[in-house]
Write an enzyme that holds these catalytic residues in place. Structure first.
Site, PDB file in Angstrom:
ATOM      1  N   GLY A   1       0.830  -1.214   0.000  1.00 32.91           N
ATOM      2  CA  GLY A   1       0.000   0.000   0.000  1.00 32.91           C
ATOM      3  C   GLY A   1       0.859   1.257   0.000  1.00 32.91           C
ATOM      4  N   TYR A   2       0.192   2.389   0.086  1.00 36.13           N
ATOM      5  CA  TYR A   2       0.867   3.696   0.025  1.00 36.13           C
ATOM      6  C   TYR A   2       1.897   3.849   1.149  1.00 36.13           C
ATOM      7  CZ  TYR A   2       1.018   8.837   0.844  1.00 36.13           C
ATOM      8  OH  TYR A   2       1.395  10.139   1.080  1.00 36.13           O
ATOM      9  N   ILE A   3       1.449   3.752   2.389  1.00 31.16           N
ATOM     10  CA  ILE A   3       2.365   3.994   3.502  1.00 31.16           C
ATOM     11  C   ILE A   3       3.267   2.780   3.728  1.00 31.16           C
ATOM     12  CG2 ILE A   3       2.487   4.464   5.983  1.00 31.16           C
ATOM     13  CD1 ILE A   3      -0.147   6.076   5.645  1.00 31.16           C
TER      14      ILE A   3
ATOM     15  N   SER B   1      -4.437   6.072  13.887  1.00 30.56           N
ATOM     16  CA  SER B   1      -4.842   7.295  13.185  1.00 30.56           C
ATOM     17  C   SER B   1      -5.282   8.369  14.167  1.00 30.56           C
ATOM     18  CB  SER B   1      -6.010   6.933  12.257  1.00 30.56           C
ATOM     19  OG  SER B   1      -6.689   8.091  11.861  1.00 30.56           O
TER      20      SER B   1
ATOM     21  N   TYR C   1     -14.500   3.255  10.878  1.00 30.48           N
ATOM     22  CA  TYR C   1     -13.073   3.147  10.547  1.00 30.48           C
ATOM     23  C   TYR C   1     -12.211   3.554  11.743  1.00 30.48           C
ATOM     24  CZ  TYR C   1      -8.469   4.650   9.013  1.00 30.48           C
ATOM     25  OH  TYR C   1      -7.110   4.844   8.936  1.00 30.48           O
TER      26      TYR C   1
ATOM     27  N   LYS D   1      -9.496   1.395  14.480  1.00 30.39           N
ATOM     28  CA  LYS D   1      -8.120   1.732  14.891  1.00 30.39           C
ATOM     29  C   LYS D   1      -8.018   1.701  16.423  1.00 30.39           C
ATOM     30  CE  LYS D   1      -6.484   1.803  11.100  1.00 30.39           C
ATOM     31  NZ  LYS D   1      -5.317   1.038  10.709  1.00 30.39           N
TER      32      LYS D   1
ATOM     33  N   TYR E   1      -1.121   8.509  13.127  1.00 35.10           N
ATOM     34  CA  TYR E   1      -0.716   9.427  12.064  1.00 35.10           C
ATOM     35  C   TYR E   1      -1.739  10.546  11.932  1.00 35.10           C
ATOM     36  CZ  TYR E   1       1.293   5.002  10.095  1.00 35.10           C
ATOM     37  OH  TYR E   1       1.901   3.799   9.880  1.00 35.10           O
TER      38      TYR E   1
ATOM     39  N   GLY F   1     -20.477  19.271   9.138  1.00 36.22           N
ATOM     40  CA  GLY F   1     -19.510  18.338   9.726  1.00 36.22           C
ATOM     41  C   GLY F   1     -18.082  18.856   9.729  1.00 36.22           C
TER      42      GLY F   1
HETATM   43  N1  NAD Z   1      -3.162   7.427   4.503  1.00 32.79           N
HETATM   44  C1  NAD Z   1      -3.323   8.097   5.641  1.00 32.79           C
HETATM   45  O1  NAD Z   1      -3.310   9.346   5.654  1.00 32.79           O
HETATM   46  C2  NAD Z   1      -3.465   7.354   6.945  1.00 32.79           C
HETATM   47  C3  NAD Z   1      -3.717   8.102   8.113  1.00 32.79           C
HETATM   48  C4  NAD Z   1      -3.835   7.412   9.324  1.00 32.79           C
HETATM   49  C5  NAD Z   1      -3.682   6.027   9.358  1.00 32.79           C
HETATM   50  N2  NAD Z   1      -3.472   5.330   8.208  1.00 32.79           N
HETATM   51  C6  NAD Z   1      -3.327   3.878   8.293  1.00 32.79           C
HETATM   52  O2  NAD Z   1      -2.134   3.500   7.635  1.00 32.79           O
HETATM   53  C7  NAD Z   1      -2.274   2.193   7.057  1.00 32.79           C
HETATM   54  C8  NAD Z   1      -1.871   2.232   5.601  1.00 32.79           C
HETATM   55  O3  NAD Z   1      -2.728   3.148   4.932  1.00 32.79           O
HETATM   56  P1  NAD Z   1      -2.538   3.490   3.385  1.00 32.79           P
HETATM   57  O4  NAD Z   1      -3.001   4.876   3.188  1.00 32.79           O
HETATM   58  O5  NAD Z   1      -1.173   3.089   2.960  1.00 32.79           O
HETATM   59  O6  NAD Z   1      -3.636   2.515   2.744  1.00 32.79           O
HETATM   60  P2  NAD Z   1      -3.495   1.455   1.552  1.00 32.79           P
HETATM   61  O7  NAD Z   1      -4.872   1.012   1.226  1.00 32.79           O
HETATM   62  O8  NAD Z   1      -2.657   2.016   0.457  1.00 32.79           O
HETATM   63  O9  NAD Z   1      -2.700   0.271   2.231  1.00 32.79           O
HETATM   64  C9  NAD Z   1      -3.330  -0.782   2.946  1.00 32.79           C
HETATM   65  C10 NAD Z   1      -2.749  -2.082   2.408  1.00 32.79           C
HETATM   66  O10 NAD Z   1      -3.287  -3.160   3.182  1.00 32.79           O
HETATM   67  C11 NAD Z   1      -3.631  -4.222   2.310  1.00 32.79           C
HETATM   68  N3  NAD Z   1      -4.682  -4.997   3.000  1.00 32.79           N
HETATM   69  C12 NAD Z   1      -5.885  -4.561   3.424  1.00 32.79           C
HETATM   70  N4  NAD Z   1      -6.544  -5.560   4.064  1.00 32.79           N
HETATM   71  C13 NAD Z   1      -5.712  -6.644   4.049  1.00 32.79           C
HETATM   72  C14 NAD Z   1      -5.813  -7.959   4.573  1.00 32.79           C
HETATM   73  N5  NAD Z   1      -6.904  -8.395   5.245  1.00 32.79           N
HETATM   74  N6  NAD Z   1      -4.769  -8.818   4.386  1.00 32.79           N
HETATM   75  C15 NAD Z   1      -3.649  -8.418   3.711  1.00 32.79           C
HETATM   76  N7  NAD Z   1      -3.511  -7.179   3.189  1.00 32.79           N
HETATM   77  C16 NAD Z   1      -4.536  -6.292   3.364  1.00 32.79           C
HETATM   78  C17 NAD Z   1      -4.100  -3.535   1.037  1.00 32.79           C
HETATM   79  O11 NAD Z   1      -4.030  -4.352  -0.105  1.00 32.79           O
HETATM   80  C18 NAD Z   1      -3.122  -2.342   0.960  1.00 32.79           C
HETATM   81  O12 NAD Z   1      -1.953  -2.686   0.229  1.00 32.79           O
HETATM   82  C19 NAD Z   1      -3.723   1.785   7.291  1.00 32.79           C
HETATM   83  O13 NAD Z   1      -3.773   0.953   8.419  1.00 32.79           O
HETATM   84  C20 NAD Z   1      -4.421   3.103   7.579  1.00 32.79           C
HETATM   85  O14 NAD Z   1      -5.538   2.918   8.404  1.00 32.79           O
HETATM   86  C21 NAD Z   1      -3.363   5.955   7.005  1.00 32.79           C
END
Ligand code: NAD
Length: 328
Positions: A10-12, A117, A141, A145, A168, A286
């Site tokens: 994923g992204y992060i 989060s 959501y 968390k 985050y 909101g």
């Molecule tokens: N993007 C933000 O600004 C932000 C802010 C606060 C918290 N977060 C948290 O950071 C984490 C990463 O977020 P992101 O923005 O990179 O999202 P993202 O959707 O890009 O990454 C999540 C990854 O988890 C994988 N995934 C989901 N469910 C799964 C499962 N059951 N088994 C295996 N893989 C699974 C997805 O395929 C994806 O690659 C998440 O937990 C999100 O809640 C993100």
């Protein structure tokens, strides 16, 4: 060190993998690709599958018995989706985390880092948030968390686990070396909306200009994804220090100062080199004045503070946007 990274496609998670590699560590990715990108796993150890697939987790540890900790990023992350289908969110994010973490404890791999989060604070009515502020998640959501944090806290008491949960704030930008970056359409978020507006692909309205803030627009807290990723790489190395006094630590990751929406727009204009034509309107239902986090705990326990500016996050995001969209 070898580190299991769930959600590493994923992204992060993928940016965390890059930060780990740059510091000499080896990420092992477990990702179902439900949203993540296969190309973000290129040249990395990758297992495609679900975090609750225990046979797969066994296989990963048979093949990599030297994994010493887990960065748990895998989750569903879309707030409106969680409101429409809470069952799925509680199942995917909470029930499966419970299963995974228990398995990891049984395997003797009990050090966890968790992507939590800032949304678990809800609307605090304060401009400066700290880790000791009350938690009040406002969506399923955010509640997932919070529940995962409770699981980790209780596992640390019952099973000898140690957990560092990172709350985050708003994550922006892309890996400065352009290995990975944001890949989802996010037309409700500030930076994607500005990018689309600047490219003539969407309208941007500045909603809310009479908040009790320094310039009347809402306060936000943006942090470069690379700084977020580096916090994880540091934490993997410093578990003993961070958890010296308590096996469960919640740490806010943000800028430490906050930026108003108008200041953010000015930063965007400085990066693209021209003024944007922006209409100002009333707040949407909101909307809130917003908040930013103090980062004393991250500084004291982890020796972390952000190193990259908002302008560099915007510039990296724009560069990534062009690379990603030209390869689509
Ligand atoms: N993007 C933000 O600004 C932000 C802010 C606060 C918290 N977060 C948290 O950071 C984490 C990463 O977020 P992101 O923005 O990179 O999202 P993202 O959707 O890009 O990454 C999540 C990854 O988890 C994988 N995934 C989901 N469910 C799964 C499962 N059951 N088994 C295996 N893989 C699974 C997805 O395929 C994806 O690659 C998440 O937990 C999100 O809640 C993100």
């Amino acid at each position: 060190m070898k580190v299991l990274v769930t959600g590493g496609a994923g992204y992060i998670g993928s940016t965390i993998c890059s930060a780990l590699e740059d510091r000499g560590h080896t990420p092992v990715i477990l990702d179902s690709l439900i949203t993540g990108r296969i190309e973000f796993t290129k040249n990395r150890i990758f297992y495609k599958g679900d975090i609750a697939d225990l046979a797969l987790v066994d296989k990963i540890f048979e093949e990599h018995p030297d994994i010493c900790s887990t960065v748990h990023c895998a989750a569903l992350t879309v707030v409106p989706e969680s409101v429409a289908d809470p069952y799925n969110y509680y199942n995917e994010n909470v029930a499966k985390t419970n299963i995974l973490l228990k398995k990891l404890c049984e395997l003797g791999c009990k050090d966890f880092l968790f992507s939590s989060s800032a949304s678990i604070y809800g609307d605090t009515k304060k401009q400066e948030v700290t880790e000791s502020d009350p938690l009040n998640p406002q969506s399923p959501y955010a509640a997932t968390k919070y529940m995962c944090e409770l699981i980790m806290r209780d596992f640390s008491v019952a099973y000898g686990a140690r957990a560092i949960v990172f709350r985050y704030f708003n994550v922006v930008g892309a890996d400065p070396s352009m290995r990975t970056g944001p890949y989802k359409d996010a037309p409700t978020l500030l930076l994607p909306r500005l990018i689309l507006h600047d490219k003539g692909l969407g309208q941007f309205k500045l909603t809310g200009v009479n908040w009790p803030t320094r310039d009347g627009t809402g306060v936000r807290d943006y942090v470069h994804v690379w700084d977020i990723a580096m916090a994880h790489a540091l934490a993997v190395e410093r578990f003993d220090t961070v958890c010296a006094d308590a096996p469960f630590q919640a740490i806010n990751l943000g800028s430490g100062s906050g930026v108003t929406v108008r200041e953010f727009i000015r930063d965007f204009e400085a990066v693209v080199g021209h003024k944007l034509d922006i209409e100002e309107t009333d707040p949407r239902p909101g909307d809130v004045a917003g908040a930013f986090t103090k980062i004393d705990k991250a500084q004291n326990l982890l020796g972390w503070s952000p190193t990259l500016s908002i302008q560099s996050a915007i510039a990296d995001n724009l560069k990534w946007y062009d690379i990603y969209n030209s390869n689509k």
